[in-house]
Enzyme design. Sequence first.
Site, PDB file in Angstrom:
ATOM      1  N   GLU A  39       0.760  -1.144  -0.039  1.00  0.00           N
ATOM      2  CA  GLU A  39      -0.047  -0.084  -0.155  1.00  0.00           C
ATOM      3  C   GLU A  39       0.788   1.183   0.144  1.00  0.00           C
ATOM      4  O   GLU A  39       0.355   2.358   0.306  1.00  0.00           O
ATOM      5  CB  GLU A  39      -0.788   0.069   1.358  1.00  0.00           C
ATOM      6  CG  GLU A  39      -1.821  -1.026   1.032  1.00  0.00           C
ATOM      7  CD  GLU A  39      -2.747  -1.164   2.416  1.00  0.00           C
ATOM      8  OE1 GLU A  39      -3.807  -0.617   2.284  1.00  0.00           O
ATOM      9  OE2 GLU A  39      -2.413  -1.937   3.219  1.00  0.00           O
TER      10      GLU A  39
ATOM     11  N   SER B 276     -10.975   9.164  -0.127  1.00  0.00           N
ATOM     12  CA  SER B 276     -11.181   8.553   0.949  1.00  0.00           C
ATOM     13  C   SER B 276     -12.292   8.859   1.871  1.00  0.00           C
ATOM     14  O   SER B 276     -12.866  10.103   2.053  1.00  0.00           O
ATOM     15  CB  SER B 276      -9.746   8.875   1.770  1.00  0.00           C
ATOM     16  OG  SER B 276      -8.726   8.290   1.395  1.00  0.00           O
TER      17      SER B 276
ATOM     18  N   SER C 281      -6.691  -2.565   1.771  1.00  0.00           N
ATOM     19  CA  SER C 281      -6.716  -2.024   0.244  1.00  0.00           C
ATOM     20  C   SER C 281      -7.307  -3.295  -0.517  1.00  0.00           C
ATOM     21  O   SER C 281      -7.020  -3.044  -1.943  1.00  0.00           O
ATOM     22  CB  SER C 281      -5.563  -1.232  -0.057  1.00  0.00           C
ATOM     23  OG  SER C 281      -5.345   0.121   0.485  1.00  0.00           O
TER      24      SER C 281
END
EC number: 6.3.2.4
Length: 361
Positions: A17, A317, A180
């Site tokens: 990530e 986000s 993720s």
Amino acid sequence: MPKKKKVAILYGGRSVEHAVSVNSARNIFEFLDKSKFEPLPIGISKSGQWFLTEGVSKDIQKGQTLGLSLNAGKPTFLLEKSGEKFSVDVLFPVLHGTDGEDGSIQGLIKAMDLPMVGTGVLGSSLSMNKIVAKRLMREAGLPVTDFVTFRYDEKDKISFTALSKKLGLPFMVKAASLGSSVGVAKVKSKKDFAAAVEEAFKYDDEMLAEQYITGREIECAVLGNNPPEASQPGEIVISKNYEFYTFDAKYVDPDAVRIDVPAKLPKSIAEKIRKASVKAYEALHCKDFSRIDLFLDKKGNIYINEINTIPGFTNSSMYPMMWKERGVSFAELITKLLTLAQERYDRGKRIERDFQSSLKF
């Protein structure tokens, strides 16, 4: 005028990530209130080298190589080329995944004895491992999906037939300690199974297979300590082009999802989600902030999927979006997190570290 606090923003890292971390840190650097704080971006390369960088950059290795002198309460960073030293007042880890959310970096910061934004060693390690987290949440009476776990040395004994009988079809296969959606696959038939197991064990020594929930993807942001507060839930509406909320759907394809903040939910369901999110946050010893990911099925049942102790701060986000909906701007949210970190650090000073005894040495 009060002296500005020096904030070390740690980003990058040895994780799949890595790129997501860079994007999150870039926003935190941009929106940090420069009238109160002086940002010091510290990038960690994919090989694990630390650099002081000019702003937040994907080209971390173009920065100045850093060394660290450990002295609890007064650690100093060293610019290896010039020999210049500097200290920081608080650390803000924006490191997603391995070595970032699993307690590793939190342990180093604890040894430094400096204020740190976010969950500490215990909560980070508990939350990062999906297997441990699910067991603890289940013990706390929270709703989680049925699941089965395996170690790498059991790989050749995993039975598709047994799993499909227990969990039904389709089911999900996941690496135990990643985020993720890396190392995650949806298994619809036996032909999908072997590749899914290989992918999960590519990134971890443990994997889990879990029940697939047909329903809505709900997220809830939790902020604060003693007591923490939950936002209104948000919803990720995924394009029919995707089987589930994949890495590409999260970060690559701008048309993959629609984000509803707040989610269109009955008040009773929204409140149920908020209460469960806070309970999960406390059960896993989270601090300052976390994002709780849940499923909501057609019958109104909720299932907690996982907890993200360092949620993303990218432009897409959910965590900052959910607080913006509550009237908290990106800049105000960052200031609040830094304030929480300092308050928690100050409270921790009451803990004794010395014990006077008759033991001679």
